[in-house]
Enzyme design. Structure first.
Site, PDB file in Angstrom:
ATOM      1  N   TYR A 180      56.689  84.024  15.463  1.00  0.00           N
ATOM      2  CA  TYR A 180      55.830  84.802  16.361  1.00  0.00           C
ATOM      3  C   TYR A 180      56.246  84.527  17.791  1.00  0.00           C
ATOM      4  CZ  TYR A 180      51.558  86.345  18.764  1.00  0.00           C
ATOM      5  OH  TYR A 180      50.654  86.966  19.594  1.00  0.00           O
ATOM      6  N   LYS A 218      51.904  77.437  26.877  1.00  0.00           N
ATOM      7  CA  LYS A 218      50.993  76.420  26.347  1.00  0.00           C
ATOM      8  C   LYS A 218      50.956  75.126  27.165  1.00  0.00           C
ATOM      9  CE  LYS A 218      50.564  78.903  22.144  1.00  0.00           C
ATOM     10  NZ  LYS A 218      51.330  79.545  21.116  1.00  0.00           N
ATOM     11  N   ASP A 256      62.442  80.107  21.789  1.00  0.00           N
ATOM     12  CA  ASP A 256      61.042  80.281  22.152  1.00  0.00           C
ATOM     13  C   ASP A 256      60.354  78.943  21.930  1.00  0.00           C
ATOM     14  OD1 ASP A 256      58.380  80.764  22.398  1.00  0.00           O
ATOM     15  OD2 ASP A 256      58.321  82.505  21.059  1.00  0.00           O
TER      16      ASP A 256
HETATM   17  C1  PLP Z   1      51.660  81.140  21.331  1.00  0.00           C
HETATM   18  C2  PLP Z   1      53.058  81.585  21.239  1.00  0.00           C
HETATM   19  C3  PLP Z   1      53.534  82.679  21.973  1.00  0.00           C
HETATM   20  C4  PLP Z   1      52.624  83.583  22.765  1.00  0.00           C
HETATM   21  O1  PLP Z   1      52.011  82.946  23.820  1.00  0.00           O
HETATM   22  P1  PLP Z   1      50.709  83.637  24.477  1.00  0.00           P
HETATM   23  O2  PLP Z   1      50.394  82.750  25.633  1.00  0.00           O
HETATM   24  O3  PLP Z   1      49.676  83.645  23.399  1.00  0.00           O
HETATM   25  O4  PLP Z   1      51.078  85.015  24.890  1.00  0.00           O
HETATM   26  C5  PLP Z   1      54.881  82.959  21.924  1.00  0.00           C
HETATM   27  N1  PLP Z   1      55.715  82.222  21.189  1.00  0.00           N
HETATM   28  C6  PLP Z   1      55.295  81.168  20.463  1.00  0.00           C
HETATM   29  C7  PLP Z   1      56.276  80.369  19.693  1.00  0.00           C
HETATM   30  C8  PLP Z   1      53.949  80.818  20.440  1.00  0.00           C
HETATM   31  O5  PLP Z   1      53.536  79.803  19.691  1.00  0.00           O
END
Ligand code: PLP
Length: 435
Positions: free
Chosen positions: A151, A274, A246
């Protein structure tokens, strides 16, 4: 097991949820919060302190969600609160540059050496979306490779076989995304190097980038098999494609330098989020200078943000980054997470429950599965989701708040001490006995 207050319709959480549904789609501002993956009513929280959450009915829980990752120091860490209070006396934002933005950028570049230039945004979604745009602009190619179960936020072209809430709700592909966008996305199975090699052999010169969670944390927790990230690195170098890690979830969490430091594989671009916001909305993307300087105002790739680099968010993020740089921080986080996983495994074994765990730094994954180790999306999907649902509610009734989905990683913070871990293990013993 008696039904606890939170699930009782007379609870304040339940009442708030009924009210919320009248104004907010599904009663929530992000889908996984709705408890669809586990059933029952979602909790509404009034506060958090350290490793603990308090719901609107004054029930307390040990929190393993940590606001979905940011709260690596626990709730209301004094350093973060102090930094925010100090900034409040100066102002909330100027729509112009501040010294604090320079400081945090410099810190990110120091902690993640593959990042030579970095730009702040306000969410992880923006970070991955922007990283992909830069990669496309730099390579002048359109195709993107992603992996099943990963994701990357709700970016249009990446909502194909996506993980997290999309997976929990059984909607890994999203309506509303034009086919023309997803036609530009190749989706491959995670941890399958041969499939990747094959794709590059036939289509390598049209691939702008690979985007990958170097440790998959949105289909529960699936680490890369040995050599997998290295294969990606080699293919991208050979075919002139951009490798994007990511690390929105793994950044500063699996190690100070993220998954790229842990596995010693260097991406071209990195998306962060995060933890760097300390609990406030922040994301970032950065990497090789040559690629990042494609962005406006230096280059022709446009990217911008009204609230990007918000002084409050930067203050919280910087306090967080300072705290986690203290010597031994990640070793200790790793030790605690490991103790939790070992304890859970021992109790599951004693109760004869097929159970497997993965853990890396302050991230963990638990699977109701006969497999010794989980490395594919198929294995994740074959886990006993129904058993997880019962486990989730048993743990909740015994004061432990887990992510309300079998497909999410869990998070341990520096505020999770021996007391919290032992209490969690006691709750698990009760839960496993009742499964
Ligand atoms: C949470 C997450 C996102 C998205 O971040 P948001 O701040 O919710 O838009 C993208 N990539 C990874 C791996 C994530 O865990």
């Amino acid at each position: 097991m008696t039904v606890s207050k939170p699930e009782n319709i007379t609870s304040r959480s339940a009442a708030l949820f009924e009210e919320a549904k009248r104004y907010i789609p599904g009663g929530v501002n992000s889908p996984v919060r709705a408890f669809r993956g586990v059933g029952g009513n979602p909790l509404f929280f009034q506060g958090g302190e350290g490793a603990w959450l308090t719901d609107e009915d004054s029930n307390r829980y040990i929190d393993y969600v940590g606001a979905w990752g940011p709260l690596i120091l626990g709730h209301r860490h004094p350093d973060v609160i102090e930094a925010l209070q100090a900034q409040l006396t100066h102002g909330l934002g100027y729509g112009a540059s501040t010294e604090a933005e320079v400081t945090i950028a410099k810190t990110i570049c120091k902690l993640v050496p593959s990042i030579e230039r970095v730009r702040l945004v306000t969410s992880g979604t923006e970070a991955t979306m922007s990283a992909i745009r830069v990669a496309r602009g730099y390579t002048r190619r359109d195709k993107v490779v992603k992996f099943e179960g990963c994701y990357h936020g709700h970016v249009d072209g990446l909502l194909v076989k996506a993980g997290s809430g999309a997976l929990t709700l059984g909607e890994p592909d999203s309506l509303g995304v034009p086919k023309a966008y997803t036609d530009l996305t190749y989706v491959l199975p995670y941890n399958d190097a041969a499939a990747l090699e094959k794709l590059f052999e036939t289509n390598g010169d049209e691939i702008a980038c690979i985007i990958v969670e170097p440790v998959a944390g949105n289909m529960n927790l699936v680490p890369p098999v040995p050599g997998y990230l290295e294969t990606m690195r080699e293919l991208c170098t050979h075919y002139g494609s951009v490798l994007i890690f990511d690390e929105v979830m793994t950044g500063f969490r699996v190690a100070l330098g993220g998954a790229q430091a842990h596995y010693n594989v260097t991406p071209d671009l990195t998306a962060l989020g995060k933890v760097i916001g300390g609990g406030l909305p922040v994301g970032a993307f950065g990497g090789k200078r040559e690629i990042m300087e494609m962005i406006a105002p230096m280059g022709p790739v446009y990217q911008a943000g009204t609230l990007a680099g918000s002084p409050l968010a930067v203050a919280a993020g910087m306090a967080m980054l300072n705290a986690i740089q203290k010597p031994g921080f990640h070793d200790e986080l790793n030790r605690r997470s490991k103790a939790l996983m070992n304890g859970l495994q021992a109790r599951a074994d004693a109760a004869n429950i097929p159970f497997t765990t993965h853990q890396l730094g302050g991230m963990f994954g638990c699977f109701f599965s006969e497999e010794e180790s989980i490395s594919t999306f198929e294995q994740v999907m074959a886990c006993d989701v129904e058993r997880f649902r019962r486990y989730f509610h048993l743990m909740l009734n015994n004061g432990v708040y887990l992510a309300p989905s079998a497909f999410e990683a869990g998070f341990v913070s520096a505020a999770h001490g021996d007391e919290e871990i032992n209490k969690t293990l006691d709750a698990a013993e009760i839960a496993f006995a009742a499964l």
